[in-house]
Design a protein around this motif. Structure first.
Motif, PDB file in Angstrom:
ATOM      1  N   ARG A  89       0.866  -1.179   0.000  1.00 34.86           N
ATOM      2  CA  ARG A  89       0.000   0.000   0.000  1.00 34.86           C
ATOM      3  C   ARG A  89       0.897   1.221   0.000  1.00 34.86           C
ATOM      4  NH1 ARG A  89      -5.129   2.083   3.297  1.00 34.86           N
ATOM      5  NH2 ARG A  89      -6.272   2.364   1.357  1.00 34.86           N
ATOM      6  N   SER A  90       0.591   2.176  -0.879  1.00 34.77           N
ATOM      7  CA  SER A  90       1.394   3.393  -0.953  1.00 34.77           C
ATOM      8  C   SER A  90       0.511   4.557  -1.356  1.00 34.77           C
ATOM      9  CB  SER A  90       2.547   3.219  -1.951  1.00 34.77           C
ATOM     10  OG  SER A  90       2.051   2.916  -3.243  1.00 34.77           O
ATOM     11  N   LYS A  91       1.048   5.740  -1.172  1.00 33.50           N
ATOM     12  CA  LYS A  91       0.369   6.971  -1.559  1.00 33.50           C
ATOM     13  C   LYS A  91       1.056   7.514  -2.796  1.00 33.50           C
ATOM     14  CE  LYS A  91      -2.298   7.120   2.047  1.00 33.50           C
ATOM     15  NZ  LYS A  91      -3.738   7.087   1.954  1.00 33.50           N
ATOM     16  N   GLY A  92       0.260   8.068  -3.686  1.00 31.47           N
ATOM     17  CA  GLY A  92       0.815   8.669  -4.885  1.00 31.47           C
ATOM     18  C   GLY A  92       0.355  10.100  -5.029  1.00 31.47           C
ATOM     19  N   LEU A  93       1.267  10.949  -5.468  1.00 30.69           N
ATOM     20  CA  LEU A  93       0.947  12.330  -5.793  1.00 30.69           C
ATOM     21  C   LEU A  93       1.284  12.544  -7.256  1.00 30.69           C
ATOM     22  CD1 LEU A  93       2.603  14.074  -2.729  1.00 30.69           C
ATOM     23  CD2 LEU A  93       0.156  13.796  -3.140  1.00 30.69           C
ATOM     24  N   CYS A 101      -2.257  19.368  -8.374  1.00 30.48           N
ATOM     25  CA  CYS A 101      -1.858  17.992  -8.097  1.00 30.48           C
ATOM     26  C   CYS A 101      -3.030  17.201  -7.555  1.00 30.48           C
ATOM     27  CB  CYS A 101      -0.646  17.940  -7.171  1.00 30.48           C
ATOM     28  SG  CYS A 101      -0.968  18.102  -5.441  1.00 30.48           S
ATOM     29  N   GLY A 102      -2.910  15.901  -7.649  1.00 26.15           N
ATOM     30  CA  GLY A 102      -3.917  14.987  -7.137  1.00 26.15           C
ATOM     31  C   GLY A 102      -3.238  13.906  -6.327  1.00 26.15           C
ATOM     32  N   SER A 103      -4.037  13.247  -5.504  1.00 23.14           N
ATOM     33  CA  SER A 103      -3.513  12.210  -4.631  1.00 23.14           C
ATOM     34  C   SER A 103      -4.297  10.922  -4.830  1.00 23.14           C
ATOM     35  CB  SER A 103      -3.623  12.683  -3.172  1.00 23.14           C
ATOM     36  OG  SER A 103      -3.149  11.700  -2.288  1.00 23.14           O
ATOM     37  N   VAL A 104      -3.580   9.809  -4.795  1.00 24.73           N
ATOM     38  CA  VAL A 104      -4.201   8.489  -4.917  1.00 24.73           C
ATOM     39  C   VAL A 104      -3.598   7.549  -3.885  1.00 24.73           C
ATOM     40  CG1 VAL A 104      -4.636   8.732  -7.408  1.00 24.73           C
ATOM     41  CG2 VAL A 104      -2.538   7.600  -6.617  1.00 24.73           C
ATOM     42  N   VAL A 124      -6.105   1.585  -8.038  1.00 27.67           N
ATOM     43  CA  VAL A 124      -5.817   2.997  -7.811  1.00 27.67           C
ATOM     44  C   VAL A 124      -7.095   3.658  -7.317  1.00 27.67           C
ATOM     45  CG1 VAL A 124      -4.910   5.132  -8.814  1.00 27.67           C
ATOM     46  CG2 VAL A 124      -4.192   2.912  -9.754  1.00 27.67           C
ATOM     47  N   THR A 125      -7.010   4.280  -6.132  1.00 32.88           N
ATOM     48  CA  THR A 125      -8.163   4.936  -5.520  1.00 32.88           C
ATOM     49  C   THR A 125      -7.862   6.416  -5.352  1.00 32.88           C
ATOM     50  OG1 THR A 125      -8.613   2.906  -4.282  1.00 32.88           O
ATOM     51  CG2 THR A 125      -9.744   4.899  -3.550  1.00 32.88           C
ATOM     52  N   ARG A 126      -8.772   7.255  -5.828  1.00 34.17           N
ATOM     53  CA  ARG A 126      -8.609   8.701  -5.674  1.00 34.17           C
ATOM     54  C   ARG A 126      -8.737   9.096  -4.218  1.00 34.17           C
ATOM     55  NH1 ARG A 126     -12.516  11.632  -9.869  1.00 34.17           N
ATOM     56  NH2 ARG A 126     -13.819   9.851  -9.466  1.00 34.17           N
ATOM     57  N   ARG A 127      -7.948  10.071  -3.826  1.00 32.74           N
ATOM     58  CA  ARG A 127      -8.017  10.626  -2.475  1.00 32.74           C
ATOM     59  C   ARG A 127      -8.393  12.099  -2.613  1.00 32.74           C
ATOM     60  NH1 ARG A 127      -8.941   6.606   0.219  1.00 32.74           N
ATOM     61  NH2 ARG A 127      -8.691   7.916   2.022  1.00 32.74           N
ATOM     62  N   GLY A 128      -8.883  12.682  -1.569  1.00 33.02           N
ATOM     63  CA  GLY A 128      -9.158  14.100  -1.655  1.00 33.02           C
ATOM     64  C   GLY A 128     -10.065  14.639  -0.585  1.00 33.02           C
ATOM     65  N   ALA A 129     -10.875  13.792   0.022  1.00 37.33           N
ATOM     66  CA  ALA A 129     -11.771  14.295   1.052  1.00 37.33           C
ATOM     67  C   ALA A 129     -11.026  14.445   2.368  1.00 37.33           C
ATOM     68  CB  ALA A 129     -12.956  13.333   1.233  1.00 37.33           C
ATOM     69  N   GLY A 131     -10.066  14.093   6.170  1.00 38.15           N
ATOM     70  CA  GLY A 131     -10.280  12.986   7.087  1.00 38.15           C
ATOM     71  C   GLY A 131     -10.017  11.622   6.488  1.00 38.15           C
ATOM     72  N   GLY A 132      -9.474  11.581   5.261  1.00 35.08           N
ATOM     73  CA  GLY A 132      -9.051  10.327   4.687  1.00 35.08           C
ATOM     74  C   GLY A 132     -10.036   9.612   3.798  1.00 35.08           C
ATOM     75  N   GLY A 133     -11.206  10.183   3.554  1.00 35.84           N
ATOM     76  CA  GLY A 133     -12.163   9.523   2.666  1.00 35.84           C
ATOM     77  C   GLY A 133     -11.778   9.673   1.217  1.00 35.84           C
ATOM     78  N   PRO A 134     -12.371   8.848   0.360  1.00 38.37           N
ATOM     79  CA  PRO A 134     -12.116   8.992  -1.076  1.00 38.37           C
ATOM     80  C   PRO A 134     -12.650  10.321  -1.596  1.00 38.37           C
ATOM     81  CG  PRO A 134     -13.459   7.043  -0.606  1.00 38.37           C
ATOM     82  CD  PRO A 134     -13.243   7.764   0.687  1.00 38.37           C
ATOM     83  N   ALA A 135     -12.123  10.763  -2.706  1.00 35.75           N
ATOM     84  CA  ALA A 135     -12.607  11.992  -3.326  1.00 35.75           C
ATOM     85  C   ALA A 135     -14.098  11.890  -3.564  1.00 35.75           C
ATOM     86  CB  ALA A 135     -11.873  12.241  -4.638  1.00 35.75           C
ATOM     87  N   GLY A 136     -14.800  12.960  -3.329  1.00 33.83           N
ATOM     88  CA  GLY A 136     -16.246  12.971  -3.566  1.00 33.83           C
ATOM     89  C   GLY A 136     -17.074  12.416  -2.421  1.00 33.83           C
TER      90      GLY A 136
END
Length: 138
Positions: A89-93, A101-104, A124-129, A131-136
């Motif tokens: 498991r890793s984070k991507g920017l 920029c975006g985060s996944v 690949v899961t979008r990040r952005g919310a 508190g750690g939730g997925p985007a949207g």
């Protein structure tokens, strides 16, 4: 199954290599990252999962100038599985040409092959919310 320090280092390097190859336009070297039958799951982006290295290569090439100009991977966590695989498991920017920029999150399955560790499945899961939730999800 346990992983040696060398296994863990090789797997972390494998995950890190993705950004270098893609950013350098070295799509001809994706076999160094993925098994021939890799499943690259982009469902969170409204796309069908890609099957095989050729499909991943074609999708990356098709993004052209719309894709990020820089991929950065951080926070790599490697967990051994009883079946001899490793969960990674890793984070991507991703940084775009306009500076946005975006985060996944990458959830990978790594397998040992005759050529070394390779990724056989990537989600690949979008990040952005906040508190750690997925985007949207806010």
């Amino acid at each position: 199954m346990s992983l040696t320090r060398e296994d863990r280092s090789d797997i972390a390097e494998l995950v890190s290599l993705h950004g270098h190859l893609v950013d350098d336009g070295r799509l001809d070297r994706l076999e160094e990252l993925f098994t021939p039958d890799v499943v690259y799951d982009l469902s969170d982006f409204g796309r069908e999962p890609l099957s095989g290295v050729a499909a991943v290569r074609e999708a990356a090439a098709a993004m052209g100038a719309a894709g990020p100009v820089a991929h950065h991977v951080t926070n790599i966590v490697v967990t051994p599985s009883a079946d001899g695989r490793a969960r990674v498991r890793s984070k991507g920017l991703g940084v775009r040409a306009d500076g946005t920029c975006g985060s996944v999150t990458y959830d990978d399955t790594a397998v040992r092959t005759a050529d070394g560790w390779r990724i056989s499945h990537r989600t690949v899961t979008r990040r952005g919310a906040p508190g750690g939730g997925p985007a949207g999800s806010h």
